[in-house]
Design a protein around this motif. Structure first.
Motif, mmCIF file in Angstrom:
data_model
loop_
_atom_site.group_PDB
_atom_site.id
_atom_site.type_symbol
_atom_site.label_atom_id
_atom_site.label_comp_id
_atom_site.label_asym_id
_atom_site.label_seq_id
_atom_site.Cartn_x
_atom_site.Cartn_y
_atom_site.Cartn_z
ATOM 1 N N LYS A 75 23.706 -19.353 11.084
ATOM 2 C CA LYS A 75 24.407 -18.082 11.254
ATOM 3 C C LYS A 75 23.339 -17.029 11.517
ATOM 4 O O LYS A 75 22.496 -16.753 10.649
ATOM 5 N N THR A 97 21.397 -19.095 6.848
ATOM 6 C CA THR A 97 22.455 -20.019 6.425
ATOM 7 C C THR A 97 22.707 -21.035 7.531
ATOM 8 O O THR A 97 22.886 -20.671 8.698
ATOM 9 N N CYS A 98 22.723 -22.286 7.133
ATOM 10 C CA CYS A 98 22.895 -23.391 8.086
ATOM 11 C C CYS A 98 24.362 -23.467 8.528
ATOM 12 O O CYS A 98 25.256 -23.250 7.709
ATOM 13 N N ASP A 100 27.864 -25.346 9.387
ATOM 14 C CA ASP A 100 28.458 -26.539 8.765
ATOM 15 C C ASP A 100 28.193 -27.800 9.582
ATOM 16 O O ASP A 100 27.944 -28.864 9.035
ATOM 17 N N SER A 102 25.700 -28.416 11.414
ATOM 18 C CA SER A 102 24.285 -28.494 11.794
ATOM 19 C C SER A 102 23.791 -29.948 11.781
ATOM 20 O O SER A 102 24.120 -30.716 10.885
ATOM 21 N N SER A 106 20.704 -33.168 5.246
ATOM 22 C CA SER A 106 20.678 -32.420 3.997
ATOM 23 C C SER A 106 19.368 -32.649 3.227
ATOM 24 O O SER A 106 18.877 -31.747 2.550
ATOM 25 N N ARG A 109 16.829 -30.152 3.979
ATOM 26 C CA ARG A 109 17.109 -28.845 3.377
ATOM 27 C C ARG A 109 17.074 -28.927 1.858
ATOM 28 O O ARG A 109 17.441 -27.965 1.178
ATOM 29 N N GLY A 111 19.167 -30.252 0.130
ATOM 30 C CA GLY A 111 20.548 -30.044 -0.318
ATOM 31 C C GLY A 111 21.030 -28.607 -0.262
ATOM 32 O O GLY A 111 22.184 -28.329 -0.591
ATOM 33 N N LEU A 112 20.185 -27.669 0.166
ATOM 34 C CA LEU A 112 20.592 -26.261 0.212
ATOM 35 C C LEU A 112 21.512 -26.009 1.411
ATOM 36 O O LEU A 112 21.504 -26.777 2.375
ATOM 37 N N ASP A 113 22.275 -24.899 1.352
ATOM 38 C CA ASP A 113 23.094 -24.572 2.525
ATOM 39 C C ASP A 113 22.310 -23.657 3.476
ATOM 40 O O ASP A 113 22.832 -23.169 4.459
ATOM 41 N N SER A 114 21.037 -23.437 3.154
ATOM 42 C CA SER A 114 20.186 -22.609 4.020
ATOM 43 C C SER A 114 19.088 -23.479 4.617
ATOM 44 O O SER A 114 18.857 -24.604 4.159
ATOM 45 N N ARG A 184 18.711 -13.565 5.561
ATOM 46 C CA ARG A 184 20.169 -13.724 5.487
ATOM 47 C C ARG A 184 20.889 -12.400 5.275
ATOM 48 O O ARG A 184 22.082 -12.300 5.507
#
Ligand code: AMP
Ligand code: MG
Length: 315
Positions: A75, A97-98, A100, A102, A106, A109, A111-114, A184
């Motif tokens: 984003k 922010t990654c 969905d 992408s 994971s 990352r 496991g992060l959403d960024s 962000r």
């Protein structure tokens, strides 16, 4: 295989294909040498964590050939666009922010959403990323916690034995790892100091970098940043004004030093030489490495951050 610069074109091509096939490759960037893996291939990324002995809670930076490729993954905020327009290609990583859908796995990352994104300026790195065609995760090409390599002769033999290609392009110009900014929100939050300084950002954007709320004082922190890091084998004594018996003394404008980060007070020169001189000093097997005080301004802040971690108690 480490290749001579004149054979680079073919090797860059082979290395790009190897990355695409899930192999590991060591390549130059303008900051330090990186060990790369395809960010969309969890097996390749897992192998990268394993050969570096990197904790899996420490997310990786995703390297892209250009801004368009990078911004397709996240984003894109107004701030990110602004910083990307000014500083990319270059030694700046942006946390965003990654998306969905992408392709970045994971594990890359943690496991992060960024995700942290970077568009390097080194021409060989750019060419390699273009040939690979997929975003590449590339931490520094050293065993986790050790000194980053800024020349191929700093590379760890065991680590490169797991790599299909090693591209030698001489010395990395910036010499310390990229600046990391969380982009962000509206204001730039500095997670790691680096070659692009707070002052560069202020001068070019008129915005002040802020430090994360979770950390007291002025020292930036990002997930996975461990206290002891960038460590040579020898102990490191910082802010040293003299040399003690058995020490190697690295100076900053210090006439009687054994090795010199700079003899003219040039902080950029000092940053570029920092890891090389720590490698050189370490090879002399001293009792410890003493390093002169470094002015904490501009890129000096990033140098001091690396030195403080090199001097921190070992785990
Ligand atoms: P390096 O260790 O030089 O490969 O740089 C990776 C650094 O980027 C790590 O210290 C991470 O803390 C930071 N990083 C990577 N991804 C993220 C993220 N999503 N959010 C915050 N920091 C990140
Ligand atoms: Mg590193």
């Amino acid at each position: 295989m480490i290749l001579a610069p004149q054979n680079q074109d073919k090797t860059i091509e082979r290395a790009g294909l190897a990355l695409r096939q899930g192999k590991l490759v060591v390549f130059p960037t303008e900051t330090v040498y990186g060990i790369g893996a395809a960010s969309n291939n969890p097996n390749a990324v897992a192998k990268l964590y394993e050969v570096k002995k990197r904790p899996q809670f420490n997310p990786l930076i995703v390297h892209c050939a250009n801004k368009e490729m990078a911004f397709k993954l996240v984003k894109v905020t107004k701030l990110a666009k602004h910083l990307g327009d000014i500083f990319w290609p270059g030694p700046l990583s942006l946390v965003l922010t990654c998306l969905d859908n992408s392709p970045i796995c994971s594990l890359a990352r943690a496991g992060l959403d960024s995700v942290a994104l970077r568009v390097p300026s080194h021409p060989i790195c750019k060419k390699l990323l273009e040939i690979a065609g997929v975003p590449i995760v590339a931490p520094s090409a050293n065993p986790s916690g050790k000194l980053s390599p800024t020349k191929v002769n700093h590379l760890d033999e065991a680590l490169i034995s797991h790599c299909t290609e090693v591209i030698d392009a001489g010395t990395c110009s910036a010499g310390i790892e990229s600046t990391i900014i969380d982009a962000r929100n509206e204001a730039p939050v500095i997670l790691r100091t680096g070659p692009i300084t707070n002052l560069d950002i202020k001068n070019q954007t008129n915005m002040h970098c802020i430090y994360p709320k979770s950390k007291q004082g002025n020292s930036p922190i990002a997930p996975g940043q461990l206290e002891s890091h960038y460590a040579p084998f020898a102990n490191v004594r910082i802010n040293a004004t003299n040399k003690k018996k058995g020490e190697i003394f690295i100076g900053f404008n210090t006439p009687n030093a054994d090795l010199h980060l700079t003899e003219t007070g040039d902080l950029i020169e000092a940053a570029a030489k920092l890891f090389d001189l720590l490698h050189v000093a370490d090879k002399m097997n001293p009792i410890s490495i003493a390093v002169a005080p470094i002015p904490n301004i501009g890129i000096g802040e990033a140098i001091n951050e690396r030195l403080a971690r090199a001097a921190a108690p070992r785990n």
